[in-house]
Design a protein around this motif. Sequence first.
Motif, short mmCIF file in Angstrom:
data_model
loop_
_atom_site.label_atom_id
_atom_site.label_comp_id
_atom_site.label_asym_id
_atom_site.label_seq_id
_atom_site.Cartn_x
_atom_site.Cartn_y
_atom_site.Cartn_z
N LEU A 62 1.01 -1.14 0.10
CA LEU A 62 0.19 -0.05 -0.03
C LEU A 62 0.88 1.26 -0.04
O LEU A 62 0.42 2.39 -0.81
CB LEU A 62 -0.99 0.10 1.14
CG LEU A 62 -1.98 -1.07 1.29
CD1 LEU A 62 -2.75 -1.09 2.73
CD2 LEU A 62 -3.11 -0.95 0.17
N LEU A 63 1.95 1.13 0.81
CA LEU A 63 3.05 2.52 0.88
C LEU A 63 3.49 2.62 -0.49
O LEU A 63 4.20 3.83 -0.67
CB LEU A 63 3.85 2.32 2.17
CG LEU A 63 3.00 2.20 3.43
CD1 LEU A 63 4.29 2.06 4.66
CD2 LEU A 63 2.42 3.53 3.64
N SER A 64 3.80 1.65 -1.23
CA SER A 64 4.50 1.63 -2.58
C SER A 64 3.76 2.40 -3.53
O SER A 64 4.23 2.71 -4.73
CB SER A 64 4.99 0.40 -3.01
OG SER A 64 3.86 -0.45 -3.34
N LYS A 65 2.28 2.67 -3.45
CA LYS A 65 1.52 3.19 -4.51
C LYS A 65 1.59 4.64 -4.38
O LYS A 65 1.85 5.34 -3.42
CB LYS A 65 -0.04 2.87 -4.09
CG LYS A 65 -0.09 1.27 -4.09
CD LYS A 65 0.00 0.56 -5.38
CE LYS A 65 -0.14 -1.10 -5.19
NZ LYS A 65 0.11 -1.56 -6.48
N LYS A 66 1.78 5.34 -5.63
CA LYS A 66 1.81 6.84 -5.69
C LYS A 66 0.35 7.47 -5.60
O LYS A 66 -0.24 7.40 -6.59
CB LYS A 66 2.56 7.05 -6.89
CG LYS A 66 4.05 6.61 -7.08
CD LYS A 66 4.68 6.94 -8.12
CE LYS A 66 6.30 6.64 -8.61
NZ LYS A 66 6.77 6.98 -9.45
N ARG A 67 0.17 7.54 -4.54
CA ARG A 67 -1.11 8.26 -4.20
C ARG A 67 -1.08 9.55 -3.33
O ARG A 67 -0.04 9.79 -2.62
CB ARG A 67 -2.10 7.24 -3.69
CG ARG A 67 -2.50 5.80 -4.38
CD ARG A 67 -3.37 4.99 -3.59
NE ARG A 67 -3.55 3.94 -4.39
CZ ARG A 67 -4.36 2.87 -4.00
NH1 ARG A 67 -4.56 2.67 -2.52
NH2 ARG A 67 -4.47 1.59 -4.95
N PRO A 68 -1.98 10.51 -3.43
CA PRO A 68 -1.98 11.66 -2.63
C PRO A 68 -1.79 11.34 -1.01
O PRO A 68 -2.69 10.51 -0.70
CB PRO A 68 -3.52 12.48 -2.80
CG PRO A 68 -3.45 11.94 -4.35
CD PRO A 68 -3.02 10.47 -4.16
N GLY A 69 -0.88 11.96 -0.29
CA GLY A 69 -0.88 11.71 1.08
C GLY A 69 -0.12 10.54 1.72
O GLY A 69 -0.34 10.15 2.67
N VAL A 70 0.46 9.59 0.64
CA VAL A 70 1.10 8.58 0.79
C VAL A 70 2.19 8.73 1.82
O VAL A 70 2.60 8.05 2.68
CB VAL A 70 1.51 7.81 -0.38
CG1 VAL A 70 2.44 8.41 -1.18
CG2 VAL A 70 1.95 6.49 0.08
N GLY A 71 3.01 10.01 1.69
CA GLY A 71 4.28 10.25 2.47
C GLY A 71 3.65 10.41 3.95
O GLY A 71 4.43 10.05 5.00
N ALA A 72 2.72 11.25 4.34
CA ALA A 72 2.30 11.14 5.41
C ALA A 72 1.91 10.17 6.09
O ALA A 72 2.05 9.60 7.39
CB ALA A 72 1.07 12.14 5.72
#
Length: 307
Positions: free
Chosen positions: A107-117
């Motif tokens: 899930l964390l490897s997906k490039k989606r808005p807010g994934v960094g947070a």
Amino acid sequence: MKLFKRSRGLGQDGFLKASPFLVPSIIGFSIFYLVPMIISIFISLTDWNGLDRLFADGFMQEHFIGLQNYKDILGSDEFWKVLGNTAEYIALYLPLMLTTSLLGASLLSKKRPGVGAFRVIYYIPVLTSWVAASLIWRSILAPQYGAMNGILEIFGITGPGWLLDEKWAMPAIVLVSVWKDMGFFALILLSGIVGINRSYYEAADLDGASSWKKFIKITLPLLTPAIFYVLIVSLINSFQLFPQIMIMTDGGPNGATQVMVERIYKYGFRYFRMGYASAFSWILFVIIMTCTAIQMRGQKRWVNYDT
């Protein structure tokens, strides 16, 4: 051959130049690791209580008992019960931890808005002190007023006694341990996923492969080195299970969560049987080394280092 000799000579020269910088580390390793290990081997051959003066006159005649501590430990029912409890923890912890870590890393490897947070939030339990986390979870898992049973009651489910129930105490410890550790291991697996060449996925897309097919046929095989590392570290950590046990159950109820390091600590610092505790430590060391050696030999069958 000349080239080999020349490179070998350069390597030796480099080592000689670097050796002065290695001396502090070697000294520190010897003082804080090597010497205590040698002393602990000697102590394991005695019935020293940790209070009498070590290496005093007549110490050997009074305290030396040879391999008796090892015989007593291996011949006791307690050791095999403790080993069984540890095996139960490992059997529950490893699959659940690996599954949740893989899911989190995917899930964390997906490039989606807010994934960094979300990556930061996901890692917060790792930074939490085990003492604070264990105290909070002990309150959450309280059978009468705990939040966990309160949530289950909303759905009409009567929650168990958790830490007060022999059947549920170890699963509760596993639950807390997975919550605490999965962020760390997910980060390791995430680095492995990010390092996979994207051309493999592009080729799979051209062939019309589904997301599940790409995960099974591409991600998992190329992620096996990271998975292998996670299994090695998590297995060693499982055998060294200690803080959550001491704070949440103290080995209870009725010895259901007694584990190796908990026994070592209590025999050494509560019952003042330091020789017995040292022997317990070396038996644990042998078990960990054996399991690690088996894993190292078995990696050739399933770990894929081709990228």
